[in-house]
Enzyme design. Structure first.
Site, short mmCIF file in Angstrom:
data_model
loop_
_atom_site.label_atom_id
_atom_site.label_comp_id
_atom_site.label_asym_id
_atom_site.label_seq_id
_atom_site.Cartn_x
_atom_site.Cartn_y
_atom_site.Cartn_z
N HIS A 123 5.59 4.54 12.59
CA HIS A 123 5.54 4.47 11.12
C HIS A 123 6.54 5.52 10.61
CE1 HIS A 123 3.06 4.10 7.25
NE2 HIS A 123 3.68 5.25 7.05
N ARG B 49 0.84 -1.21 0.00
CA ARG B 49 0.00 0.00 0.00
C ARG B 49 0.87 1.27 0.00
NH1 ARG B 49 -0.41 4.67 2.68
NH2 ARG B 49 0.04 3.58 4.63
N ASP B 50 1.50 1.56 1.12
CA ASP B 50 2.31 2.78 1.20
C ASP B 50 3.44 2.70 0.18
OD1 ASP B 50 3.24 5.20 2.11
OD2 ASP B 50 3.37 4.61 4.21
N CYS C 296 4.37 9.24 0.26
CA CYS C 296 2.98 9.68 0.19
C CYS C 296 2.85 10.66 -0.97
CB CYS C 296 2.56 10.32 1.51
SG CYS C 296 0.91 11.03 1.43
N ASN D 37 9.06 4.21 3.22
CA ASN D 37 9.17 3.78 4.62
C ASN D 37 10.53 3.13 4.82
OD1 ASN D 37 6.09 3.29 3.87
ND2 ASN D 37 6.23 3.68 6.05
N HIS E 222 9.04 7.04 7.84
CA HIS E 222 9.63 7.16 6.51
C HIS E 222 11.10 7.52 6.72
CE1 HIS E 222 6.06 6.78 3.84
NE2 HIS E 222 5.46 6.95 5.01
P1 HMG Z 1 -13.20 14.32 -1.99
O1 HMG Z 1 -12.99 14.76 -3.39
O2 HMG Z 1 -13.27 15.37 -0.93
O3 HMG Z 1 -14.41 13.32 -1.85
O4 HMG Z 1 -11.99 13.34 -1.62
P2 HMG Z 1 -15.94 13.47 -2.16
O5 HMG Z 1 -16.65 12.70 -1.11
O6 HMG Z 1 -16.31 14.90 -2.39
O7 HMG Z 1 -16.09 12.69 -3.55
C1 HMG Z 1 -15.51 13.19 -4.75
C2 HMG Z 1 -15.31 12.04 -5.73
O8 HMG Z 1 -14.46 11.05 -5.14
C3 HMG Z 1 -16.59 11.32 -6.12
O9 HMG Z 1 -16.41 10.83 -7.43
C4 HMG Z 1 -16.60 10.12 -5.19
O10 HMG Z 1 -17.32 9.04 -5.72
C5 HMG Z 1 -15.13 9.79 -5.10
P3 HMG Z 1 -16.96 11.64 -8.72
O11 HMG Z 1 -18.41 11.80 -8.45
O12 HMG Z 1 -16.18 12.93 -8.74
O13 HMG Z 1 -16.61 10.72 -9.84
N1 HMG Z 1 -14.78 9.11 -3.86
C6 HMG Z 1 -14.23 7.88 -3.81
N2 HMG Z 1 -13.89 7.01 -4.77
C7 HMG Z 1 -13.37 5.84 -4.37
N3 HMG Z 1 -13.17 5.50 -3.07
C8 HMG Z 1 -13.50 6.35 -2.08
C9 HMG Z 1 -14.06 7.60 -2.45
N4 HMG Z 1 -14.50 8.66 -1.73
C10 HMG Z 1 -14.93 9.57 -2.61
N5 HMG Z 1 -13.29 6.02 -0.82
C11 HMG Z 1 -11.01 11.52 -0.46
C12 HMG Z 1 -11.88 12.76 -0.35
C13 HMG Z 1 -10.61 11.12 0.94
C14 HMG Z 1 -11.81 10.42 -1.12
C15 HMG Z 1 -9.78 11.87 -1.33
O14 HMG Z 1 -9.17 13.00 -0.80
C16 HMG Z 1 -8.77 10.76 -1.41
O15 HMG Z 1 -9.04 9.68 -1.92
N6 HMG Z 1 -7.55 11.00 -0.92
C17 HMG Z 1 -6.50 9.99 -1.01
C18 HMG Z 1 -5.59 10.15 0.13
C19 HMG Z 1 -4.57 9.05 0.13
O16 HMG Z 1 -4.85 7.91 -0.20
N7 HMG Z 1 -3.34 9.41 0.57
C20 HMG Z 1 -2.31 8.45 0.72
C21 HMG Z 1 -2.55 7.56 1.89
S1 HMG Z 1 -2.24 8.33 3.46
C22 HMG Z 1 -0.54 8.08 3.71
O17 HMG Z 1 0.15 7.61 2.83
C23 HMG Z 1 0.03 8.39 5.06
C24 HMG Z 1 0.27 7.12 5.90
O18 HMG Z 1 1.14 6.23 5.24
C25 HMG Z 1 0.87 7.52 7.25
C26 HMG Z 1 2.08 8.46 7.12
O19 HMG Z 1 3.03 8.11 6.42
O20 HMG Z 1 2.01 9.51 7.75
C27 HMG Z 1 -1.03 6.38 6.21
MG MG Z 2 3.26 6.41 5.19
#
Ligand code: HMG
Ligand code: MG
Length: 298
Positions: free
Chosen positions: A207, A15-16, A240, A249, A209
């Site tokens: 966690h 995933r990450d 990310c 990571n 990086h």
């Molecule tokens: P948004 O645009 O605010 O969402 O995004 P919305 O509810 O307004 O919906 C807009 C569109 O997104 C719609 O589609 C929804 O259907 C779709 P449209 O009508 O435009 O075609 N949608 C989705 N589609 C699939 N799956 C869903 C979903 N939700 C809405 N679950 C949202 C909000 C959170 C969805 C968006 O900002 C997003 O997907 N962000 C991705 C963030 C991400 O994955 N970041 C990386 C992971 S976090 C990380 O890596 C950190 C970590 O490792 C820890 C660390 O290192 O610190 C965990």
């Molecule tokens: Mg991470």
């Protein structure tokens, strides 16, 4: 303080590790990676993410990945779910454990999940309620705990506040993320010590990086604080998409090598894990980021 005798490794590579890859990676390659990781003794693999495919295109095939993996009974295969839409998709794909992810930085929260910290916690409430009803465990992440790509320093109090809220909402474990790898050992130890005043140490994970090459030192400092769950990524894959310049990571191989040297049991076979790291690096067409794997190869 004496070091723990056992550490649980949360393998976040599929995933990450892969989420930030620009080149397309097939579902078959992802499934092979997860199945190879399943043969190494790992007990927890974060295998995908049910987020918007517009935001993170690489994770778009996560439902297919979950449908195709030959899951082993003793392994937890988890996925990120930022909202109910993601949670429902994850349940349909047969996911058995999910994670919600918040941040200690307002700017990062906006960039990463398009809402404020407070709004993200409101969005997680129905996820936690539905998960509870369906008997699904929920892990909670807090990003930017030792620094933010947009705001710089982050106050420990902000981390404590978000971590505590996630824990009180029902997340069984809180993973504190140094998203951009800027933390150093003393700060990491102090932060975990502070958070452990409101969340038991057995429910906290690190966690890290490895952007600044501090991850192993940070893990060692956390071990001394009594933390015994760490996230890592095979071959040091990752980053990310909403934290520019953040590297992967810490490599799982390097963590296991250090823990083996400390006599700390993880149940993970280092030789097998090195092979998996070399395999996925070959698939991606580049050298592994694991120093241990590189030395092993030489
Ligand atoms: P948004 O645009 O605010 O969402 O995004 P919305 O509810 O307004 O919906 C807009 C569109 O997104 C719609 O589609 C929804 O259907 C779709 P449209 O009508 O435009 O075609 N949608 C989705 N589609 C699939 N799956 C869903 C979903 N939700 C809405 N679950 C949202 C909000 C959170 C969805 C968006 O900002 C997003 O997907 N962000 C991705 C963030 C991400 O994955 N970041 C990386 C992971 S976090 C990380 O890596 C950190 C970590 O490792 C820890 C660390 O290192 O610190 C965990
Ligand atoms: Mg991470």
């Amino acid at each position: 303080m004496s070091l723990p005798s056992h550490v649980r490794i949360v393998e976040v590579g599929p995933r990450d590790g892969l989420q930030n890859e620009k080149q397309p990676i097939s579902v078959a390659d992802k499934v092979t990676l997860i199945e190879k990781l399943s043969q190494t003794g790992l007990s927890y693999i974060e295998a995908g993410s049910f987020v918007s495919p517009k935001w993170v295109p690489q994770m778009a095939g996560s439902a297919e990945v979950f449908q195709h993996i030959q899951s082993a009974d003793h392994i937890t295969y988890a996925a990120l779910t930022p909202n109910m839409q993601g949670f429902e998709a994850a349940m349909q794909a047969g996911v058995s454990e999910v994670a919600v992810f918040a941040a200690a930085s307002e700017s990062f929260s906006q960039k990463n999940i398009n809402c404020s910290i407070a709004d993200s916690l409101i969005r997680f409430q129905p996820v936690l309620a539905a998960a509870k009803q369906q008997g699904v465990k929920v892990r909670g992440y807090v990003s930017c705990v030792l620094g933010c790509p947009y705001e710089g320093n982050i106050a420990a109090e902000a981390v404590v506040d978000v971590a505590q809220q996630l824990y009180e909402m029902g997340c069984y474990e809180i993973s504190l993320g140094d998203t951009i790898g800027v933390g150093t050992a003393k700060k990491a130890a102090q932060l975990f010590n502070k958070v452990s005043q409101v969340i038991p140490k057995a429910h906290l994970a690190g966690h890290f990086h490895d952007t600044y090459g501090q991850a192993l030192a940070n893990i060692y400092a956390c071990l001394q604080e009594g933390i015994h769950i760490f996230d890592s990524s095979v071959a040091g894959l990752g980053g990310c998409p909403y934290a520019k310049g953040a590297s992967g990571n810490v490599a799982s191989e390097d963590v296991i090598y250090m823990l083996n040297g400390l006599g700390i049991n993880t149940g993970v076979d280092l030789d097998k894990l090195i092979q998996v790291g070399l395999h996925i690096s070959a698939v991606l067409g580049r050298e592994t980021n694991s120093r241990v794997a590189r030395a092993w190869q030489a």
